[in-house]
Write a protein that holds these residues in place. Structure first.
Motif, PDB file in Angstrom:
ATOM      1  N   ALA A 108       3.443   3.961  -0.062  1.00 59.70           N
ATOM      2  CA  ALA A 108       4.537   3.036  -0.381  1.00 59.70           C
ATOM      3  C   ALA A 108       4.602   1.921   0.661  1.00 59.70           C
ATOM      4  O   ALA A 108       4.774   0.741   0.309  1.00 59.70           O
ATOM      5  CB  ALA A 108       5.858   3.809  -0.431  1.00 59.70           C
ATOM      6  N   ILE A 109       4.441   2.288   1.930  1.00 64.64           N
ATOM      7  CA  ILE A 109       4.481   1.270   2.989  1.00 64.64           C
ATOM      8  C   ILE A 109       3.318   0.294   2.825  1.00 64.64           C
ATOM      9  O   ILE A 109       3.475  -0.931   2.948  1.00 64.64           O
ATOM     10  CB  ILE A 109       4.443   1.960   4.365  1.00 64.64           C
ATOM     11  CG1 ILE A 109       5.728   2.762   4.588  1.00 64.64           C
ATOM     12  CG2 ILE A 109       4.257   0.935   5.481  1.00 64.64           C
ATOM     13  CD1 ILE A 109       5.696   3.632   5.825  1.00 64.64           C
ATOM     14  N   ALA A 110       2.142   0.838   2.538  1.00 67.15           N
ATOM     15  CA  ALA A 110       0.972  -0.025   2.342  1.00 67.15           C
ATOM     16  C   ALA A 110       1.162  -0.946   1.139  1.00 67.15           C
ATOM     17  O   ALA A 110       0.795  -2.134   1.180  1.00 67.15           O
ATOM     18  CB  ALA A 110      -0.278   0.831   2.161  1.00 67.15           C
ATOM     19  N   THR A 111       1.743  -0.413   0.069  1.00 67.27           N
ATOM     20  CA  THR A 111       1.965  -1.235  -1.127  1.00 67.27           C
ATOM     21  C   THR A 111       2.929  -2.380  -0.835  1.00 67.27           C
ATOM     22  O   THR A 111       2.698  -3.531  -1.245  1.00 67.27           O
ATOM     23  CB  THR A 111       2.521  -0.354  -2.264  1.00 67.27           C
ATOM     24  OG1 THR A 111       1.613   0.723  -2.502  1.00 67.27           O
ATOM     25  CG2 THR A 111       2.687  -1.160  -3.541  1.00 67.27           C
ATOM     26  N   VAL A 112       3.999  -2.074  -0.115  1.00 71.20           N
ATOM     27  CA  VAL A 112       4.964  -3.127   0.240  1.00 71.20           C
ATOM     28  C   VAL A 112       4.297  -4.170   1.139  1.00 71.20           C
ATOM     29  O   VAL A 112       4.488  -5.386   0.966  1.00 71.20           O
ATOM     30  CB  VAL A 112       6.185  -2.499   0.941  1.00 71.20           C
ATOM     31  CG1 VAL A 112       7.104  -3.585   1.498  1.00 71.20           C
ATOM     32  CG2 VAL A 112       6.956  -1.615  -0.038  1.00 71.20           C
ATOM     33  N   GLY A 113       3.486  -3.697   2.090  1.00 72.50           N
ATOM     34  CA  GLY A 113       2.786  -4.627   2.974  1.00 72.50           C
ATOM     35  C   GLY A 113       1.842  -5.555   2.222  1.00 72.50           C
ATOM     36  O   GLY A 113       1.782  -6.761   2.495  1.00 72.50           O
ATOM     37  N   ILE A 114       1.116  -4.999   1.262  1.00 69.95           N
ATOM     38  CA  ILE A 114       0.189  -5.831   0.474  1.00 69.95           C
ATOM     39  C   ILE A 114       0.964  -6.818  -0.402  1.00 69.95           C
ATOM     40  O   ILE A 114       0.539  -7.972  -0.587  1.00 69.95           O
ATOM     41  CB  ILE A 114      -0.713  -4.924  -0.384  1.00 69.95           C
ATOM     42  CG1 ILE A 114      -1.622  -4.092   0.522  1.00 69.95           C
ATOM     43  CG2 ILE A 114      -1.563  -5.754  -1.323  1.00 69.95           C
ATOM     44  CD1 ILE A 114      -2.344  -2.975  -0.191  1.00 69.95           C
TER      45      ILE A 114
END
Length: 422
Positions: free
Chosen positions: A177-183
């Motif tokens: 989820a954190i990676a998705t938000v970052g992307i």
């Protein structure tokens, strides 16, 4: 062969140079190689050597699986029923499709179809994310039930779905989820700043990471559907087995009450202790069949005053723990035996924990390989969108394709061994 006439022409120019390392060689040719052909062959040989080490690595775990299964087939048969076959089948199909798209990507890179190469690599990545999403559901459900490796195993058949406890699924999903938000932030920033290439790269990577949550949703549906049936089935089996055991217990009491009223009174005085004493008494190392004398010994030992018999039972139980590999005789010979109905208590920590240790070790290491493959595939996707690959230089796509096929192949063996063979 990775080279063409153009590659050989570049090689000729390169070798004609007096010092052998001029700047006329193609940009993809490393300085320590004389020709693109040599570079490709060396890279492929190195990849095959690496794959051989991977096969040897997994072979050790497969050997451990074979040995422990030969020792305790009833444990593996019983514990495998806690694995959701539909989840495993879905992941098998997803990985097979990812191998297809990966092989197609290699061909597309050879044909210099840059856009198609990027799309196919992104498709492979999406399949990998769906696999991990389904696996997250599978892992979190088992952790919640206490189906953990030996030492941490805490499954209680009387309370198979305990309330409360950590939200394991949230912990697993948090990094994605954190990676998705970052992307997503990267995508917006790239669009605002007009960075076209970064924006073009961020789009497929965002879709790839969103596919993880598609896998979570798919796994949730399958787990709540067939998984619920599975859990209800297991619970029903436990319930039926308990009733069956209670009926047998009652019948034994009745029979023995006619012949030995003293034994019946002991059983009535401490039924809980009697159950504890009976569980785990089966001695696989001995040619023990169901007989009345053994039941009498069990009941007598349930009396706290019979310390001698209790010591004997404890000794037999300890011997049972140490007698892995001994010949066992299935007195019931019931091929439909389940976790609840199997005569031996397969859900003991020392037994079921071994199965789940092997399960988490093999599938966990495989999942780590999936994560490593995702990292390499993202690097490959960026290069494909940069149009680095052509008919003379497609080695990295080919090498990563070989690695991905091995990851797929390992799962092809894991799925039937863990989920299907019963």
């Amino acid at each position: 062969m990775a080279t063409t006439d153009a590659g050989h022409a570049a090689t000729a120019d390169h070798s004609a140079d007096s010092h052998g390392h001029d700047h006329d060689h193609p940009s993809y040719l490393a300085h320590h190689f004389d020709t693109p052909e040599q570079q490709f062959d060396s890279g492929k040989l190195g990849m095959w050597i690496f794959l051989v080490t991977e096969v040897l690595f997994f072979s050790g775990m497969f050997c451990a699986y074979a040995i422990f299964r030969a020792w305790r087939p009833e444990v593996f048969e019983g514990c495998s029923q806690f694995l959701n076959t539909k989840l495993g089948a879905i992941n098998t199909g997803v990985l097979l499709f990812s191998s297809f798209t990966m092989a197609w990507a290699v061909r597309a890179s050879q044909l210099e179809e840059h856009k198609k190469t990027a799309i196919l690599i992104a498709s492979t990545l999406s399949c990998a994310m769906i696999f991990l999403g389904v696996k997250a559901i599978e892992y979190s459900h088992k952790w919640h039930m206490g189906l953990l490796p030996a030492g941490l195993f805490s499954y209680d058949p009387n309370n198979p779905h305990p309330e409360g406890g950590p939200n394991y699924l949230a912990y697993i999903c948090a990094p994605f989820a954190i990676a998705t938000v970052g992307i997503a932030i990267w995508l917006v920033v790239s669009f605002v700043r007009g960075a076209k290439f970064q924006f073009a790269v961020a789009k497929p990577i965002l879709v790839v990471f969103l596919c993880f949550f598609v896998g979570v949703g798919l796994g949730t549906i399958l787990e709540s559907g067939s998984g619920g049936e599975h859990a209800a089935h297991a619970e029903g089996e436990h319930h039926d087995a308990s009733e069956h055991s209670a009926d047998e217990h009652h019948a034994d009491e009745h029979s023995e009450g006619e012949h030995a009223s003293e034994e019946a009174s002991v059983a009535e005085a401490s039924p809980a202790e009697s159950g504890e004493a009976i569980s785990g008494l089966v001695a696989p190392g001995a040619m023990v069949a169901s007989d009345d004398n053994l039941n009498v010994v069990k009941r007598l030992a349930s009396d706290n005053t019979n310390t001698g018999l209790q010591s004997e039972l404890a000794a037999r139980q300890a011997q049972d723990e140490m007698s892995y590999g001994a010949i066992t005789y299935n007195v019931s010979d019931d091929s439909s035996a389940t976790v609840a109905s199997t005569e031996d208590d397969v859900m003991r920590k020392s037994r079921a924990g071994v199965f789940f240790s092997i399960y988490y070790c093999m599938t966990g290491v495989h999942a780590i390989h999936i994560l490593a493959g995702i990292g390499v595939l993202i690097w490959l996707l960026v290069r494909a969108m940069r149009e680095d690959f052509n008919k003379n230089y497609f080695g990295p796509v080919d090498y990563v394709g070989l690695y991905w096929h091995l990851v797929d192949l390992i799962w092809i063996y894991l799925f039937p061994l863990m989920y299907l063979i019963r």
